[in-house]
Design a protein around this motif. Structure first.
Motif, mmCIF file in Angstrom:
data_model
loop_
_atom_site.group_PDB
_atom_site.id
_atom_site.type_symbol
_atom_site.label_atom_id
_atom_site.label_comp_id
_atom_site.label_asym_id
_atom_site.label_seq_id
_atom_site.Cartn_x
_atom_site.Cartn_y
_atom_site.Cartn_z
ATOM 1 N N LEU A 18 13.307 -0.690 -3.692
ATOM 2 C CA LEU A 18 14.663 -0.555 -3.477
ATOM 3 C C LEU A 18 15.218 -1.560 -2.450
ATOM 4 N N GLN A 19 14.365 -1.506 -1.172
ATOM 5 C CA GLN A 19 14.683 -2.090 0.146
ATOM 6 C C GLN A 19 14.423 -3.605 -0.068
ATOM 7 N N ASN B 188 7.318 7.936 -4.860
ATOM 8 C CA ASN B 188 8.610 7.741 -4.098
ATOM 9 C C ASN B 188 8.656 6.387 -3.234
ATOM 10 N N ASP B 189 7.420 6.492 -2.535
ATOM 11 C CA ASP B 189 7.331 5.477 -1.400
ATOM 12 C C ASP B 189 7.436 3.964 -1.904
ATOM 13 N N SER C 96 1.016 -1.263 0.064
ATOM 14 C CA SER C 96 -0.103 -0.093 -0.112
ATOM 15 C C SER C 96 0.973 1.355 -0.003
ATOM 16 N N SER C 97 1.032 1.733 -1.089
ATOM 17 C CA SER C 97 1.939 2.974 -1.198
ATOM 18 C C SER C 97 1.201 4.162 -1.326
ATOM 19 N N HIS C 98 1.794 5.158 -0.799
ATOM 20 C CA HIS C 98 0.917 6.477 -0.869
ATOM 21 C C HIS C 98 1.650 7.334 -1.954
ATOM 22 N N LEU D 231 18.898 11.328 -11.645
ATOM 23 C CA LEU D 231 18.428 12.038 -10.602
ATOM 24 C C LEU D 231 18.056 11.064 -9.451
ATOM 25 N N LEU D 232 18.348 11.405 -8.190
ATOM 26 C CA LEU D 232 18.029 10.597 -7.067
ATOM 27 C C LEU D 232 16.451 10.350 -6.726
ATOM 28 N N ASN D 233 16.062 9.223 -6.467
ATOM 29 C CA ASN D 233 14.489 9.024 -6.361
ATOM 30 C C ASN D 233 14.267 9.797 -4.984
#
Length: 1005
Positions: free
Chosen positions: A860-861, A853-854, A848-850, A885-887
């Motif tokens: 990535l994790q 980026n989340d 469940s991402s908001h 460009l870094l996320n």
């Protein structure tokens, strides 16, 4: 005869044993004599005439067995009881001892009660035997008288037979009377028919040699078989001449074997008693007389004469015979004792009373004037001035109607000195517990002074440098009359005393009579009369002189015997002092030993060697075997040698007997009956008669070794029989040591071709890569390698090599499993791609991402966790600006990174991933990455993998993962790419949702 008046000879070379025996026997009033060797015992035994001998087995020179045999050869000692003495640890041959003539044996250490009982028993038996012999001699004398009477009667009867030859009835009556006389005289008779060889004996003739009459038969065959071989020819010669003996008859003596095995001397007398008409002999009649006792007396007399002759020639006892005070005979030994050149110097001379000391002169004159007989002691001053102690023994001798006096003179100086030394030693030992070292020294000096007849005795200690002596102590007499008491303890340079310096330098006794030198005796009053002579003895220990002991001013010259007395007493004193010092040290040592014993981390126990009874055990051993101390110590449950199997225990005892030690790795049963492995060391303490056991727990080690052995066996079985390709590689030389049959089939080589082949020949790698991979596998830094192997045919195969170090025959090798992945590679990649896609979808879908980026952070994790990386980031790639460009914001990773578009060899990993559109792996970085914070990364270089995210054939993002230790593979890049593709689909979906939500909001506004 009273038992306690009998003489006992002790033969032993160990003074301590002699002292123990004397301590037991002297209180019983036995007369004791001592010999310290078999040779001395033989030289003394005729003179001593002991009633019993206590004989040691092991002695220098003649041992106990040979000494016993030599003693038994002496006629006077044939019945002398001999008791052997043997230590428990000695090899004692009982059969040999009894065959040599021993009657009993006693073991060391000697028990007083046992010694007294055995000595008393055998002395009583010897007395009984002696009484029996005396009775037998008396009986034989009576037999002899009766035999002579019988011979007279026989002569009378023969005369009467001649006179009454015609009177048959009277002759028969005479024969009957003769038979009765013979029976009464205990004489055997016989009647031999010469023609037939038949013989008739009376019952007494058979009883003389222990047989029944019927056992002898009616001929001489059995009788002759019993005759001694040395006498047989002589007897047969008499028998062959029986027809020619005439009227004189025959008389022959010979030995015949008794039924009990001993020899009996018989005298056989006979003559012809019947003749035929032509005067040819028909019958021989005669008698058998037992003359064993008579012969024994003859033999004993002969031996006695021989012994007397030897004794007179070799005795050390001086003998003189005088009449009215004038010497008429003397032996050489007397001349030696009195200091004369030969006995000729004494013969015809008056008794040398001038040599008798004043204190003994009156007693000697009294014995002469009153003609006393007996023993007494006299002090004599020899012609050379030496004082000796003598024992005089006087007796009367009547010869040719003249009365002479016989005087036996024995030099008892040494005996008295030895007795005094022994008594001094016993006195010190009796007071050993209460005496200090100082008191022991004083006691010894007083005895030394008394025995050597000196007036000064002292002891000085010598320092280690041999440069200084310290006045230690003096006898009471010396302290009282000769030196100042306050001198004791004072130190003097040795160089100031020439006598002491010479003694220390030569390490020998020094006797000095030079008055000028004697004035250098320290510790004496200045007004004291100078000493006239001095004897100094060095005490040496461990090769160094530790003290000097001296005596001075004897009223006659010091002799070699005085030196021996001083040396013996000095050694006794120092031995006792060292013993006292050693006891103190031993006490301290025992306390230390007990502490170590009770607190050791090794099992320790002490067991009786003979009985196997446990004597002591420490707590470690109790704990290891699960026993309780009090309970198990009482019943001997922890005697380790009895925990062994019988055959192993027998082997252990044999090894201990032979070598004194044994080591074993064995399983022992604990109290709960479970086996436990120990390394056990056994040591035999022969002196104490104990087994000292040391226990080391090796159970874990043993199990590990057993497991390793089983593992190696399993490994060999698997290696040889497995259908999987397996190799053994030497990592240092990078050569193939061994290969299984599956490997030979896979590579196409035979065993001879494949063994010792270089890995370079089968691996499509350069030498540095092969060497590096072998080193990593050997160090267990990496165990999996994806490489290409070349077969003998030249074909190449994609293989996975799994390598791990193993120890085989004490050599570290690499055990490698080779799996051919060529055909499966593509299918595997596809399968993994699908699996990862589904796994990524599942994780992402349920997330469940908001925001985008989340979602990307979560993806990535997941990637970092999946690859076990230390660091990671997602860069969006802007193709127009050529920027990464870094996320999301990070202190570790730069927010933006300018892509490089130079030549490929200069591109960084992110730019290469964009350019090549595939994962870029950097496992051996030589610099830090430009987009990684240098401060945080300067301690190490990250290994990394950069994976491009490709949408519609365009790179939209790059995921970079870094690790400090992990090595990345192509498989890792493929897996991560699948996951990122799935993630980006969701990102695009999220963008569309966000865009739709934004549009709806604008419309509503």
């Amino acid at each position: 005869m009273e038992l306690n008046a009998l003489k006992i000879l002790i033969v032993d070379d160990t003074p301590a044993v002699i002292d123990v025996i004397k301590d037991a026997l002297i209180p019983e009033n036995y007369q004791i004599a001592v010999a310290n060797s078999g040779e001395k015992a033989l030289s003394k035994i005729e003179k001593i005439k002991p009633d019993i001998v206590l004989l040691d087995i092991l002695m220098p020179g003649l041992d106990g067995y040979d000494t016993c045999l030599q003693i038994k050869k002496l006629p006077s000692c044939a019945d002398l009881p001999i008791i052997f003495i043997s230590a428990l640890s000695e090899s004692f041959d009982k059969v040999k001892a009894f065959n040599a003539g021993g009657v009993d044996y006693i073991t060391k250490p000697i028990q007083r009660e046992e010694l007294l009982v055995r000595v008393k028993m055998h002395l009583q038996s010897a007395i009984n035997q002696r009484n029996i012999k005396e009775l037998n001699a008396l009986l034989e004398e009576k037999v002899k008288l009766r035999t002579e009477s019988l011979e007279d009667s026989n002569k009378a009867l023969l005369v009467k037979n001649e006179e009454l030859v015609q009177v048959t009835d009277q002759l028969k009556e005479a024969i009957k009377r003769i038979d009765l006389v013979i029976e009464g005289a205990d004489v055997g008779t016989f009647e031999l028919q010469l023609a037939s060889g038949l013989i008739v004996r009376n019952d007494l003739a058979s009883r003389m040699i222990g047989y029944q009459l019927q056992e002898l038969g009616d001929t001489n065959d059995f009788w002759f078989s019993l005759i001694h071989p040395e006498d047989c020819d002589r007897v047969m010669a008499v028998c062959h001449s029986l027809k020619d003996i005439g009227h004189d008859g025959f008389n022959v003596s010979y030995r015949i074997k008794h039924k009990l095995g001993h020899w009996v001397w018989l005298r056989t007398k006979g003559k012809i008693t019947e003749w035929d008409d032509s005067c040819c002999p028909l019958v021989v009649s005669g008698v058998f007389i037992d003359v064993t006792a008579e012969k024994s007396v003859e033999i004993a007399l002969k031996h006695s004469e021989e012994r007397f002759k030897i004794l007179s020639e070799s005795t050390h006892e001086g003998i003189l015979i005088h009449q009215n005070g004038v010497i008429v005979n003397a032996n050489k030994a007397l001349a030696v004792i009195m200091g004369y050149q030969s006995e000729e110097d004494i013969l015809g001379q008056p008794l040398p009373l001038h040599l008798v000391s004043d204190q003994s002169l009156g007693m000697v004159k009294d014995y002469i004037s009153k003609q006393y007989n007996g023993k007494y002691e006299v002090e004599v001053k020899r012609r050379d001035g030496v004082l000796i102690d003598c024992e005089f023994e006087t007796s009367d001798l009547a010869f040719q109607n003249n009365l002479f006096r016989v005087v036996a003179i024995r030099d008892i100086t040494e005996r008295k000195q030895n007795k005094a030394i022994a008594e001094a030693r016993l006195s010190i030992l009796d007071n050993y517990g209460s005496y200090t070292i100082h008191q022991i020294l004083i006691k010894v000096l007083e005895e030394m002074e008394k025995i050597t007849k000196s007036i000064v005795a002292y002891c000085h200690f010598v320092d280690e440098s041999l440069k200084v002596i310290q006045v230690q102590t003096c006898s009471e007499q010396t302290l009282k009359f000769s030196c100042y008491a306050d001198e004791v303890g004072k130190a003097y340079p040795i160089s100031d005393s020439p006598i002491w310096a010479k003694c220390i330098k030569t390490r020998k006794a020094v006797v000095e009579t030079d008055v000028l030198l004697l004035k250098h005796i320290f510790g004496l009053p200045p007004d004291l009369k100078p000493l006239e002579q001095e004897l100094v003895w060095p005490i040496i220990r461990s090769g160094k002189v530790v003290a000097i002991i001296g005596v001075a001013d004897k009223n006659s010259a010091y002799t070699a015997r005085d030196i021996e007395v001083v040396s013996q007493l000095a050694e006794i004193a120092w031995d006792i002092i060292e013993r006292k010092q050693a006891e103190e040290a031993l006490k301290t040592s025992q306390q230390k030993y007990r502490f170590v014993f009770e607190n050791a981390s090794v099992g320790m126990s002490i067991t009786d060697f003979k009985t196997g009874v446990l004597l002591d055990v420490n707590q470690f051993m109790l704990d290891k075997l699960g026993y309780d101390y009090d309970e198990e110590l009482q019943k001997g449950g922890l005697a380790i040698n009895y925990h062994l199997k019988p055959e192993l225990r027998a082997e252990l005892m044999e090894r201990l007997e032979r070598y004194g030690r044994a080591n074993m790795d064995i399983p022992l049963l604990k109290k709960d009956k479970t086996p436990h492995w120990f390394s056990v060391s056994y040591f035999l303490n022969r002196k104490q008669g104990t087994i000292e056991t040391f226990l080391v727990d090796i159970d874990e080690k043993r199990k590990a070794e057993q497991g390793l052995k089983e593992s190696e066996n399993r490994f060999k079985t698997i290696f040889q029989k497995s259908k999987t390709v397996m190799l053994l590689i030497n990592p240092q030389a990078q050569i193939i040591v061994d290969a299984n049959d599956a490997a030979l089939d896979f590579y196409g080589y035979n065993r001879d071709e494949f063994q010792n082949k270089s890995v370079l020949e089968i691996a499509d790698l350069n030498s540095n890569q092969v060497k590096s991979n072998a080193a990593k596998a050997a160090a267990e830094l990496q165990n999996h390698f994806e490489v290409i192997h070349v077969l003998k045919s030249g074909a190449k195969r994609n293989v996975d090599v799994y390598a791990t170090p193993v120890e085989i025959d004490n050599q570290v090798l690499l055990y490698a499993i080779v799996i051919d992945r060529t055909k499966e590679m593509q299918a595997h990649i596809e399968l993994e791609r699908i699996n990862r896609r589904f796994l990524g979808l599942e994780n992402i879908i349920h997330r469940s991402s908001h925001s985008i980026n989340d979602l990307l952070d979560y993806a990535l994790q997941e990637t970092i966790d999946y690859t076990q990386s230390d660091i990671g980031c997602i860069y969006h790639y802007d193709e127009l600006s050529n920027l990464f460009l870094l996320n999301n914001y990070s202190d570790t990773i730069a927010l933006s990174h300018q892509a490089q578009i130079d030549s490929v060899d200069k591109l960084d990993c992110l730019s290469r991933a964009v350019l090549e559109k595939q994962a870029v792996i950097v496992n051996e970085p030589d610099i830090n990455y430009a987009f990684v914070n240098v401060k945080l990364g300067n301690d190490y270089l990250y290994k990394s993998v950069s994976i491009p995210v490709i949408i519609n054939d365009k790179v939209v993002a790059v995921v970079w993962l870094g690790s400090k230790t992990r090595t990345y593979t192509l498989f890792d890049g493929q897996q991560i790419a699948l996951l990122l593709e799935t993630t980006w689909i969701l990102v695009e979906k999220q963008k569309l949702q966000d865009k739709s939500t934004y549009s709806t909001h604008v419309i509503n506004v």
